[in-house]
Design an enzyme around this catalytic site. Structure first.
Site, PDB file in Angstrom:
ATOM      1  N   GLY A 159       0.822  -1.202   0.000  1.00 43.26           N
ATOM      2  CA  GLY A 159       0.000   0.000   0.000  1.00 43.26           C
ATOM      3  C   GLY A 159       0.857   1.253   0.000  1.00 43.26           C
ATOM      4  N   GLY A 175      10.843  10.988  -5.846  1.00 39.33           N
ATOM      5  CA  GLY A 175      12.040  11.410  -6.560  1.00 39.33           C
ATOM      6  C   GLY A 175      13.286  10.659  -6.178  1.00 39.33           C
ATOM      7  N   ASN A 189       1.073  -2.443   5.225  1.00 36.44           N
ATOM      8  CA  ASN A 189       0.241  -1.252   5.343  1.00 36.44           C
ATOM      9  C   ASN A 189      -1.014  -1.317   4.478  1.00 36.44           C
ATOM     10  OD1 ASN A 189      -0.258   1.768   5.784  1.00 36.44           O
ATOM     11  ND2 ASN A 189       0.086   1.694   3.575  1.00 36.44           N
ATOM     12  N   SER A 229      -5.237  -0.195  13.346  1.00 38.07           N
ATOM     13  CA  SER A 229      -6.109   0.970  13.516  1.00 38.07           C
ATOM     14  C   SER A 229      -6.688   0.974  14.915  1.00 38.07           C
ATOM     15  CB  SER A 229      -7.245   0.927  12.492  1.00 38.07           C
ATOM     16  OG  SER A 229      -8.244   1.884  12.792  1.00 38.07           O
ATOM     17  N   TYR A 288     -14.264  -4.020   9.224  1.00 39.42           N
ATOM     18  CA  TYR A 288     -12.956  -3.354   9.241  1.00 39.42           C
ATOM     19  C   TYR A 288     -12.296  -3.537  10.603  1.00 39.42           C
ATOM     20  CZ  TYR A 288      -9.508   0.455   9.022  1.00 39.42           C
ATOM     21  OH  TYR A 288      -8.349   1.202   9.057  1.00 39.42           O
ATOM     22  N   ALA A 289     -13.042  -3.247  11.669  1.00 39.99           N
ATOM     23  CA  ALA A 289     -12.497  -3.384  13.020  1.00 39.99           C
ATOM     24  C   ALA A 289     -12.104  -4.827  13.303  1.00 39.99           C
ATOM     25  CB  ALA A 289     -13.520  -2.903  14.053  1.00 39.99           C
ATOM     26  N   ILE A 304      -5.795   9.742  10.699  1.00 44.66           N
ATOM     27  CA  ILE A 304      -4.644  10.315  10.016  1.00 44.66           C
ATOM     28  C   ILE A 304      -5.166  11.097   8.801  1.00 44.66           C
ATOM     29  CG2 ILE A 304      -2.453   9.872   8.858  1.00 44.66           C
ATOM     30  CD1 ILE A 304      -2.436   9.118  11.818  1.00 44.66           C
TER      31      ILE A 304
END
Length: 250
Positions: free
Chosen positions: A10, A48, A84, A138, A154-155, A187
């Site tokens: 990710g 970069g 991630n 999380s 999700y949790a 975040i």
């Protein structure tokens, strides 16, 4: 030490991109891996750094992960693996159990299985001793599914990462490899909340903290940088909150 091979799943946006940039700036070679090649290529251009390697793969697909693992192994020993990859909860398409099952399977695959498959593919390539595995979870795993995560999947997936990671720490510890979980709160500057992250939402998240501000991808990258450092060799098997005090330690 600089010059390690670092893998960030990710790694094309938000937190993953900031983590990749931090390691590249320190002189490490960084593989950023995700589904969308164009997003990964843009991240490489934005950072970069010639040290960034782009690898497109759907980490929910065992075959694609196996092929990606072989390509990464050809680059050398993996010093740091940062799991991630993930996405917000998927709402069921209707009220049926079939739709609920499909939504949950999608979210478990996206947020839990991706880490399990990639880590398993690279397990034998982790540096021994000195390898580092960092898993991004999380606060939803600690609070339960609320708000944008109200579907629970999700949790539950993020909480699953905790149990799996603690077992992995036990298995890899004798080889000198540390495994830790970092559980960020809100975040800013990430894709996970999409259009729901309006001004009022951010204000609520800010007021939920003890420090009076929301987190940034750089905050997470700095914590990962420490967990991956030689100085963190005695820190393993831990779930570390990074949430400005929104969820207190236990």
């Amino acid at each position: 030490m600089p010059g390690r091979l670092v893998v960030v799943s990710g790694g094309g946006t938000g937190i993953g991109k900031a983590i990749a940039a931090t390691f590249a700036a320190s002189g490490d070679r960084v593989v950023i891996i995700g589904r969308r090649r164009e997003v990964l290529e843009k991240a490489r251009s934005d950072i970069g750094e010639d040290r960034i390697h782009v690898m497109a793969a759907d980490l929910r697909d065992p075959g694609q992960v196996e092929r990606a693992g072989d390509r990464i192994a050809a680059l050398g020993e993996v010093g740091v693996l940062v799991n991630n990859a993930g996405a917000n909860a998927t709402p069921p398409t209707d009220d049926s159990l079939h739709a609920l099952s499909a939504a949950w399977r999608h979210d478990l695959d996206t947020n839990l299985l991706t880490a399990v498959l990639l880590t398993s593919a690279l397990r034998d390539r982790l540096a021994r001793p000195g390898g580092r595995v960092v898993v991004i979870s999380s606060t939803a795993a600690q609070r339960g599914g609320t708000g944008a995560h109200s579907y629970g999947s999700y949790a539950a997936a993020k909480a699953g990462l905790h149990g799996w990671s603690l077992g992995l720490a036990k298995e890899l510890g004798p080889a000198g490899i540390t495994v830790n979980v970092l559980a960020p709160g809100y975040i800013a500057g990430t894709e996970i909340f999409g259009d729901t992250a309006d001004g009022a939402f951010r204000s609520r998240k800010r007021d939920d903290t003890l420090v009076g501000r929301v987190g940034t991808p750089r905050d997470v990258a700095a914590a990962v940088d420490y967990l991956a450092s030689p100085d963190a060799g005695y820190l393993t098997g831990q779930v570390i909150g990074l949430n400005g005090g929104a969820v207190l330690g236990r």
